[in-house]
Enzyme design. Structure first.
Site, mmCIF file in Angstrom:
data_model
loop_
_atom_site.group_PDB
_atom_site.id
_atom_site.type_symbol
_atom_site.label_atom_id
_atom_site.label_comp_id
_atom_site.label_asym_id
_atom_site.label_seq_id
_atom_site.Cartn_x
_atom_site.Cartn_y
_atom_site.Cartn_z
ATOM 1 N N GLN A 1 0.725 -1.364 -0.220
ATOM 2 C CA GLN A 1 0.269 0.462 -0.198
ATOM 3 C C GLN A 1 0.722 1.173 -0.085
ATOM 4 O OE1 GLN A 1 -2.554 0.117 2.847
ATOM 5 N NE2 GLN A 1 -4.332 -1.338 2.349
ATOM 6 N N TYR B 1 -13.460 -0.313 5.324
ATOM 7 C CA TYR B 1 -11.635 -0.183 4.568
ATOM 8 C C TYR B 1 -11.677 0.479 4.030
ATOM 9 C CZ TYR B 1 -12.213 -3.874 8.803
ATOM 10 O OH TYR B 1 -12.675 -4.893 9.447
ATOM 11 N N MET B 2 -11.878 0.556 2.311
ATOM 12 C CA MET B 2 -12.198 1.588 1.016
ATOM 13 C C MET B 2 -11.659 2.626 1.663
ATOM 14 S SD MET B 2 -11.097 -0.374 -1.162
ATOM 15 C CE MET B 2 -11.419 -0.013 -1.876
ATOM 16 N N GLY B 3 -12.750 3.084 2.513
ATOM 17 C CA GLY B 3 -13.063 4.422 2.821
ATOM 18 C C GLY B 3 -11.842 5.131 3.159
ATOM 19 N N ASP B 4 -10.618 4.675 4.347
ATOM 20 C CA ASP B 4 -9.838 5.224 4.607
ATOM 21 C C ASP B 4 -8.518 5.153 2.722
ATOM 22 O OD1 ASP B 4 -7.766 2.851 5.322
ATOM 23 O OD2 ASP B 4 -9.318 2.687 5.893
ATOM 24 N N GLN B 5 -8.496 3.741 2.235
ATOM 25 C CA GLN B 5 -7.667 3.420 1.267
ATOM 26 C C GLN B 5 -7.526 4.208 0.180
ATOM 27 O OE1 GLN B 5 -6.950 -0.853 -0.122
ATOM 28 N NE2 GLN B 5 -8.401 -1.497 1.975
ATOM 29 N N HIS C 1 -9.130 6.223 10.920
ATOM 30 C CA HIS C 1 -8.147 5.601 9.801
ATOM 31 C C HIS C 1 -8.474 6.466 9.030
ATOM 32 C CE1 HIS C 1 -6.794 1.175 11.908
ATOM 33 N NE2 HIS C 1 -5.914 1.869 10.901
#
Length: 338
Positions: free
Chosen positions: A100, A282-286, A307
């Site tokens: 990442q 999780y995708m929201g922060d990525q 996060h």
């Protein structure tokens, strides 16, 4: 010099990785202090150290403080370069989290970046390789991102030993991302077991399928079994396979029944479905760094997390972009940037 307080917000490894990645991308030197100050063991662990060393290599950076348990680091990047890079964490530290950090600057390198990463591919507190391949990467490709990954060998806690290859081709610009509402589509998944009886993976899959069926969803979950690997382990990853991608996952643990692992993954996916948002928590922060780089982007996340807010703090520092967040912690939220 960009100054980052490593204890800000959730104060964990994500803040380190995003800071180092954006320092490399923007060629702005960064000093990160109070690294993981609120953790039981503050400072850099092997996973964090290797992520920082990788982006330092990719940018011909000079640095200080890149040592185990260091609580302050300084990076001075010079240029982003392509090439071949290898990282061996030496533990079960997550290779997907290291990747990442590298993915953000690698997309804008002067040539192709090829990475060989060795460590944990399916471990707790990080996206598994199957989540990365089937949730994260399809979304990034819709923005014009160009990357492929190849799982050579899985690695589980505590021995690690997994091997992941990634190839990232450079691009000029990312396309804006505008996805708000979830579009219900086919559910797919992968349930695997390494150096364990095959029925472990089968039972994980069957348990997940049962839970999903009770809520009216069919699922196509592939079972994978192998006796090749550094150590035993299992996991299951589920995802909505359409224009919008959300996931649910669970890692097997000694003493935890396979049925419980499968149930946990299904319940996490159903939770994200129930929120009606295009992105899981999780995708929201990525997506935050990529939204800033693309500009004019807006998403809806199933749950606003600390996060996510921490990533926004770091990204705004490096890019000068201003994010707008409509929603409270723990709730569905819209996030936008011009």
């Amino acid at each position: 010099m960009i100054e980052i307080d490593g204890a800000y917000g959730e104060g964990g490894g994500a803040l380190l990785r995003i800071s180092a990645a954006l320092s490399t991308l923007t060629l702005k030197p960064v000093r990160i202090t109070n690294i993981r100050a609120n953790r039981p063991k503050p400072g850099l662990m092997a996973q964090h150290l290797n992520a920082l060393k990788l982006v330092a290599m990719m940018s011909n950076a000079s640095y200080s403080g890149l040592d185990i348990w260091s609580e302050e680091v300084l990076l001075r990047p010079e240029s982003i370069r392509g090439g071949n890079f290898k990282v061996d964490v030496g533990t079960a530290g997550s290779v997907t989290l290291i990747l990442q950090a590298a993915m953000i600057p690698a997309a804008f390198a002067d040539s192709r970046v090829e990475l060989i990463l060795k460590g944990g591919t399916d471990v707790r507190w990080s996206p598994s390789v199957d989540y990365l391949e089937n949730v994260t990467l399809p979304t990034l490709r819709s923005m014009g991102y160009r990357a492929e990954i190849d799982l050579i060998q899985r690695g589980h806690f505590p021995r690690g030993g997994g091997i992941l290859k990634a190839i990232i081709d450079p691009i000029k610009k990312l396309k804006p991302l505008n996805l708000l509402d979830l579009e219900i589509d086919k559910i797919k998944g992968i349930s695997h077991a390494v150096k364990l009886p095959e029925h472990v993976a089968v039972r994980q899959a069957e348990s997940a399928e049962k839970i999903l069926a009770e809520e009216g969803f069919d699922a196509d979950i592939k079972v994978q079994h192998s006796d090749d690997g550094f150590g035993p382990g299992s996991s299951i990853v589920l995802w909505m396979d359409g224009k919008t991608r959300i996931g649910g996952s669970a890692i097997g643990e000694p003493g935890k029944r396979a049925e419980i692992v499968g149930r946990k993954a299904a319940e996490e996916l159903l939770y994200h479905i129930s929120r009606g948002a295009a992105f899981d928590k999780y995708m929201g922060d990525q997506m935050i760094p990529y939204m800033a780089l693309a500009g004019n982007s807006r998403i809806k996340t199933a749950e606003l997390t600390q996060h996510t807010l921490t990533n926004i703090y770091v990204v705004e520092k490096f890019t000068g972009k201003d994010f707008r967040v409509d929603g409270d912690l723990g709730d569905v939220a819209e996030i936008s940037v011009n």
